[in-house]
Scaffold this motif. Structure first.
Motif, mmCIF file in Angstrom:
data_model
loop_
_atom_site.group_PDB
_atom_site.id
_atom_site.type_symbol
_atom_site.label_atom_id
_atom_site.label_comp_id
_atom_site.label_asym_id
_atom_site.label_seq_id
_atom_site.Cartn_x
_atom_site.Cartn_y
_atom_site.Cartn_z
ATOM 1 N N LYS A 1 0.783 -1.007 -0.117
ATOM 2 C CA LYS A 1 0.351 0.232 -0.277
ATOM 3 C C LYS A 1 0.786 1.504 0.306
ATOM 4 O O LYS A 1 1.985 1.689 1.213
ATOM 5 C CB LYS A 1 -0.816 -0.094 1.079
ATOM 6 C CG LYS A 1 -2.133 1.172 1.518
ATOM 7 C CD LYS A 1 -2.624 1.616 2.552
ATOM 8 C CE LYS A 1 -4.015 2.318 2.618
ATOM 9 N NZ LYS A 1 -4.298 2.670 3.924
ATOM 10 N N MET A 2 0.509 2.154 -0.807
ATOM 11 C CA MET A 2 1.628 3.215 -1.407
ATOM 12 C C MET A 2 1.640 3.973 -0.113
ATOM 13 O O MET A 2 0.350 4.477 0.465
ATOM 14 C CB MET A 2 1.158 3.912 -2.786
ATOM 15 C CG MET A 2 2.797 4.455 -2.845
ATOM 16 S SD MET A 2 1.954 5.522 -4.344
ATOM 17 C CE MET A 2 0.811 7.033 -3.868
ATOM 18 N N ASP A 3 2.665 4.499 0.884
ATOM 19 C CA ASP A 3 2.294 5.380 1.611
ATOM 20 C C ASP A 3 2.110 6.458 1.133
ATOM 21 O O ASP A 3 2.038 7.319 -0.090
ATOM 22 C CB ASP A 3 4.060 6.160 2.408
ATOM 23 C CG ASP A 3 4.825 4.598 2.414
ATOM 24 O OD1 ASP A 3 3.819 4.173 2.920
ATOM 25 O OD2 ASP A 3 6.060 4.501 2.508
ATOM 26 N N GLU A 4 1.401 7.352 2.309
ATOM 27 C CA GLU A 4 0.486 9.011 1.979
ATOM 28 C C GLU A 4 1.699 10.054 1.949
ATOM 29 O O GLU A 4 1.699 11.039 1.109
ATOM 30 C CB GLU A 4 0.048 9.313 2.873
ATOM 31 C CG GLU A 4 -1.808 8.424 2.678
ATOM 32 C CD GLU A 4 -2.986 9.557 3.382
ATOM 33 O OE1 GLU A 4 -2.423 10.648 3.424
ATOM 34 O OE2 GLU A 4 -3.993 8.689 3.172
ATOM 35 N N LYS A 5 3.277 10.216 2.409
ATOM 36 C CA LYS A 5 4.204 10.761 2.182
ATOM 37 C C LYS A 5 4.981 9.973 1.758
ATOM 38 O O LYS A 5 5.739 9.100 1.540
ATOM 39 C CB LYS A 5 4.579 11.360 3.163
ATOM 40 C CG LYS A 5 2.823 11.913 4.038
ATOM 41 C CD LYS A 5 4.471 12.622 5.698
ATOM 42 C CE LYS A 5 2.938 13.296 6.271
ATOM 43 N NZ LYS A 5 3.989 13.460 8.038
ATOM 44 N N PRO A 6 6.202 11.020 0.500
ATOM 45 C CA PRO A 6 6.819 10.735 -0.454
ATOM 46 C C PRO A 6 8.069 10.244 0.429
ATOM 47 O O PRO A 6 8.507 11.164 1.662
ATOM 48 C CB PRO A 6 7.288 11.834 -1.099
ATOM 49 C CG PRO A 6 6.980 12.888 -0.413
ATOM 50 C CD PRO A 6 5.904 12.415 0.054
ATOM 51 N N PHE A 7 9.428 9.409 0.605
ATOM 52 C CA PHE A 7 11.050 9.188 0.755
ATOM 53 C C PHE A 7 11.833 9.682 0.097
ATOM 54 O O PHE A 7 12.514 9.810 0.698
ATOM 55 C CB PHE A 7 10.654 7.894 0.964
ATOM 56 C CG PHE A 7 11.594 7.212 -0.113
ATOM 57 C CD1 PHE A 7 12.345 7.263 -0.621
ATOM 58 C CD2 PHE A 7 10.666 6.435 -0.748
ATOM 59 C CE1 PHE A 7 13.058 7.029 -2.048
ATOM 60 C CE2 PHE A 7 10.749 5.702 -2.559
ATOM 61 C CZ PHE A 7 11.762 6.022 -2.830
ATOM 62 N N LEU A 8 11.252 10.418 -0.865
ATOM 63 C CA LEU A 8 12.714 11.453 -1.196
ATOM 64 C C LEU A 8 11.581 12.438 -2.463
ATOM 65 O O LEU A 8 10.959 11.750 -3.357
ATOM 66 C CB LEU A 8 12.892 11.000 -2.050
ATOM 67 C CG LEU A 8 13.868 11.441 -3.559
ATOM 68 C CD1 LEU A 8 15.092 11.684 -2.546
ATOM 69 C CD2 LEU A 8 15.203 10.673 -4.665
ATOM 70 N N GLU A 9 11.683 13.882 -1.847
ATOM 71 C CA GLU A 9 11.265 14.993 -2.732
ATOM 72 C C GLU A 9 12.692 16.037 -2.885
ATOM 73 O O GLU A 9 13.026 16.325 -1.993
ATOM 74 C CB GLU A 9 9.966 15.286 -1.759
ATOM 75 C CG GLU A 9 9.371 16.793 -2.598
ATOM 76 C CD GLU A 9 8.330 17.204 -1.611
ATOM 77 O OE1 GLU A 9 7.742 17.785 -2.483
ATOM 78 O OE2 GLU A 9 8.238 16.395 -1.094
ATOM 79 N N PHE A 10 12.203 16.097 -4.378
ATOM 80 C CA PHE A 10 13.160 17.546 -4.746
ATOM 81 C C PHE A 10 12.393 18.529 -6.202
ATOM 82 O O PHE A 10 12.123 18.274 -6.557
ATOM 83 C CB PHE A 10 14.616 17.025 -5.149
ATOM 84 C CG PHE A 10 14.352 15.787 -6.528
ATOM 85 C CD1 PHE A 10 14.337 16.617 -7.712
ATOM 86 C CD2 PHE A 10 14.311 14.408 -6.145
ATOM 87 C CE1 PHE A 10 13.899 15.600 -8.407
ATOM 88 C CE2 PHE A 10 14.549 14.032 -7.046
ATOM 89 C CZ PHE A 10 13.899 13.832 -7.960
ATOM 90 N N ASP A 11 13.613 20.111 -5.759
ATOM 91 C CA ASP A 11 13.312 20.574 -6.786
ATOM 92 C C ASP A 11 14.621 20.435 -7.656
ATOM 93 O O ASP A 11 15.571 20.378 -7.214
ATOM 94 C CB ASP A 11 12.269 22.017 -6.164
ATOM 95 C CG ASP A 11 12.202 22.870 -7.095
ATOM 96 O OD1 ASP A 11 12.768 22.647 -8.767
ATOM 97 O OD2 ASP A 11 11.708 24.096 -6.957
#
Length: 352
Positions: A126-136
């Motif tokens: 089940k996919m998490d609601e928060k990302p483990f990696l985020e970047f611009d």
């Protein structure tokens, strides 16, 4: 270093072109597909990158996710794209619905500028609601580039990424909490420090007074640490320059100055050829009359020449007789339109 150059070239392209991109479809082609290429996957190979990927979702038929990247016949990353003008929200995302019916452990939500990578740390399949990696991508930090590299085709290892994802996710959340506390300290945070320095009873009034003190103390502490590091770096650089000026004599007749625009043009050429060549084989030599890009640092294997320092700009390409043919360009981003010619040039050398 190789992927760093390619990401920088893509970021520069995005900053230059984004205001001309009007639709989600244009965002995919101009921003997202080049990113997938940088990860080493061939967007023209339907066994590696599947557009409009469809999976059976019980009674729901015909729903599609924008892209799925395959390896060894199984999807390893599903991707949902939005227009660069849209803010990303995972709610109602088709990634949630597709995640549990595919074998993938990773999902990507992106608008071509912000990238959010998800997995299933909280609950398996089940996919998490928060990302483990985020970047611009237009303001990448070194640690983010290191994490992006792990998704490259040559490095991809599910277990390594998943094992590291938990650390990334919680580190990111902790940094957000620290930022929140520094911006607006909570009572619990204030009491943690007030208890160590205040001997009286921590009434509500005292806690309110300490909020400003704690916030000011942290801001001053951070500023002082930054200044200390900056001063240390400046002093070190000054000492280095002093030593170099004492030891190195710079020839007065050296009139060659490599501009940032020439280096940007070189990075674009590298980004185009990287899929076919190791970046170590693509070398530049600057001269007073042109900026040359060579294969294997060999004058007999010119790839192209950039003429950028005059009134008009040109890219010099080479025909079968290895004679230079100049093509006018308006900006260095026009180099992308000569991808076919550049690839043909290096292929002619490889076949010899």
């Amino acid at each position: 270093m190789e992927i760093n150059i390619q990401l920088k070239a893509l970021a520069d392209k995005i900053i230059l072109l984004k205001d001309k991109i009007e639709t989600e479809e244009s965002t995919k082609h101009a921003f997202v597909l080049p990113f997938i290429n940088i990860l080493g996957y061939d967007t023209f190979n339907p066994t590696e990158v599947v557009p409009e990927f469809t999976a059976d979702l019980g009674l729901k038929k015909g729903e599609k996710v924008d892209y799925a990247i395959f390896q060894d016949g199984a999807p390893i990353l599903i991707i949902e794209c939005k227009s660069w003008k849209e803010k990303l929200t995972i709610h109602n995302s088709q990634l949630f619905r597709y995640f549990h019916v595919t074998k993938t452990r990773f999902a990507l939500l992106t608008n071509g500028i912000t990238y959010q990578f998800f997995t299933d740390l909280d609950e398996k399949n089940k996919m998490d609601e928060k990302p483990f990696l985020e970047f611009d991508i237009t303001s990448l930090k070194d640690n983010a580039i290191g994490e992006i590299t792990k998704f490259h085709k040559s490095n991809f290892d599910v277990n390594k990424i998943v094992n590291n994802a938990s650390l990334l996710k919680y580190t990111t959340e902790i940094k957000k909490q620290i930022d929140n506390e520094l911006q607006s300290p909570s009572n619990e945070f204030v009491k943690l420090f007030a208890n160590k320095v205040y001997t009286g009873r921590l009434t509500e009034k005292v806690v309110d007074e300490f909020k400003e003190l704690v916030q000011k103390g942290f801001n001053q502490f951070i500023s002082e640490k930054i200044n200390d590091r900056l001063n240390a770096a400046i002093n070190k650089e000054s000492q280095k320059q002093k030593e170099e000026s004492e030891e190195v004599i710079i020839p007065e007749d050296n009139k060659i100055v490599t501009s940032e625009e020439e280096l940007e043009g070189y990075r674009i050429v590298v980004a185009i050829l990287r899929r076919k060549l190791p970046v170590s084989r693509i070398v530049y030599r600057d001269t007073q009359s042109y900026f040359g890009v060579l294969l294997d640092d060999n004058n007999r294997k010119p790839i192209c020449r950039l003429h950028l320092n005059g009134g008009k700009k040109y890219i010099g390409l080479f025909n079968d007789n290895k004679s230079e043919v100049r093509q006018p360009i308006q900006t260095i981003d026009d180099i992308y339109s000569f991808e076919k010619e550049l690839l043909e040039t290096i292929e002619s050398y490889e076949m010899v």
